[in-house]
Motif scaffolding. Structure first.
Motif, PDB file in Angstrom:
ATOM      1  N   LYS A 246     -35.402 -30.789  80.267  1.00  0.00           N
ATOM      2  CA  LYS A 246     -35.932 -31.605  81.368  1.00  0.00           C
ATOM      3  C   LYS A 246     -36.091 -33.054  80.941  1.00  0.00           C
ATOM      4  N   LYS A 249     -32.710 -34.654  81.120  1.00  0.00           N
ATOM      5  CA  LYS A 249     -32.299 -34.870  82.509  1.00  0.00           C
ATOM      6  C   LYS A 249     -33.024 -36.061  83.128  1.00  0.00           C
ATOM      7  N   GLY A 255     -28.879 -35.430  84.161  1.00  0.00           N
ATOM      8  CA  GLY A 255     -28.194 -34.619  83.170  1.00  0.00           C
ATOM      9  C   GLY A 255     -27.037 -35.360  82.516  1.00  0.00           C
ATOM     10  N   GLY A 277     -25.530 -32.370  83.372  1.00  0.00           N
ATOM     11  CA  GLY A 277     -25.382 -32.642  84.785  1.00  0.00           C
ATOM     12  C   GLY A 277     -24.217 -31.822  85.325  1.00  0.00           C
TER      13      GLY A 277
END
Length: 369
Positions: A246, A249, A255, A277
């Motif tokens: 996380k 991202k 991502g 991503g």
């Protein structure tokens, strides 16, 4: 002629390495003997001492070396005495399907010479005349080594041997995973998990290939500082975040396009996969234990068009890639000298292994007189 040489030997899995005086036979047909000038101390060497890489002892370690040819065997025309060479543990038959389609690291006959020369024999012997296996057909953690000519790559003589040696494993594994395996596109966003010698080279490979963002991920703050020096734009200490995927991202606005796993751990591969991503690619570079497993979302593979790829020695073509990397180094586009944290004499090899295990070095190098 036979030569006496000090060498670093694994006598038993789970025990410290030993420095011994061994005998090196002269080269046979298609072989050369080199006087080794420098040899990197690689985690793969350590893995061979623990049984993670199951090469049988007694084993002369070392696969990441550079030296000078001092004797050539019958039929050798590619090299001559005085040539500078870098070792490669990839044996290429040149005839199998993978070799002829330009994938020599996947040579179908290479496994025949994982701990011997390609003919199934060795040129290394202990004090009682016993045969000693050699790591990856090389065994270059020794003052001399006799190898098949195909396990040597000729280089220019204007590169420091200690730096050139690293091209044989750490550099090509990291840089090659970017250039050859991932074929990273300029402007991409990337994350590199595990900032050892290979991870640092993956970072500088991303930088050289034109990545706009390179996130270094590790638990060691000292290594994360090294990552910045090699071009990382951001760093994440996994001890300081609750969910590393996380966190990546968030940094990368959805991502990364490429994630390079340079640890060799199934859980880290999962983290890398979750950090992608859409249309992202994970390149697994690290060598895991044979029983290690990875669990990923199968749905995300087609739904997000994600890719999971392996990279063995950076998908290298050693005879082509090694000189190319050294040319980039000479043009100041790749760092090699800066990878060397500390040099050791061969008698200090046990300490070099301890320092590597403790995470003190980007790369430790044994330098021979």
């Amino acid at each position: 002629m036979s030569r006496q040489a000090k060498a670093v030997v694994c006598r038993e899995w789970g025990q410290p390495v030993q420095v011994e005086t061994i005998t090196i036979d002269p080269p046979k047909r298609g072989e050369v003997t080199i006087k080794v000038a420098a040899c990197g101390v690689c985690h793969s060497d350590h893995s061979a001492t623990t049984g993670k890489i199951q090469y049988p002892p007694p084993l002369v370690l070392g696969h990441e070396g550079a030296g000078v040819v001092v004797e050539v065997g019958e039929g050798v025309t590619e090299l001559k005495e005085g040539d500078y060479v870098v070792s490669t543990f990839i044996t290429m038959c040149g005839k199998c399907r993978n070799c002829v389609r330009g994938r020599p690291v996947l040579c179908e006959n290479a496994r025949k010479s994982m701990v011997t020369l390609p003919d199934g024999t060795v040129r290394t012997h202990g004090k009682d005349g016993e045969d000693l296996y050699v790591f990856g057909a090389c065994g270059v953690m020794a003052e001399y080594a006799t190898m098949h000519v195909d396990n040597c790559v000729k280089i220019d003589d204007d590169v420091p041997m200690s730096s050139a040696a690293l091209v044989g494993c750490a550099v090509i594994t990291g840089v090659g995973s970017v250039f050859n395996t991932a074929q990273l596109e300029p402007g991409s966003r990337a994350a590199v998990f595990g900032i050892g010698g290979v991870g640092l080279n993956a970072i500088q490979g991303c930088v050289t290939a034109g990545a706009e963002m390179v996130i270094a991920v590790d638990t060691n703050e000292k290594k994360l500082e090294m990552a910045k020096a090699f071009g990382a734009t951001h760093t994440i200490n996994t001890n300081e975040v609750e969910d590393v995927s996380k966190a990546i991202k968030k940094l990368s606005a959805g991502g990364v396009d490429y994630a390079f796993e340079c640890v060799g751990n199934g859980k880290v591969v999962e983290q890398a996969y979750k950090a992608l991503g859409r249309a992202g690619t994970v390149v697994v570079v690290g060598v895991a234990d044979m029983k290690d497993k990875t669990s990923i979302s199968t749905f995300a593979l087609p739904a997000d068009e994600r890719t999971l790829k392996g990279s063995w020695l950076g998908s290298a073509r050693p005879q082509y890639d090694f000189p190319k990397i050294l040319n980039l180094y000479k043009a100041n586009r790749l760092k090699l000298d800066e990878l060397i944290t500390k040099t050791y004499s061969i008698d200090e090899a046990p300490q070099a292994f301890e320092d590597m295990i403790a995470g003190k070095n980007a790369r430790g190098v044994i330098v021979f007189e």
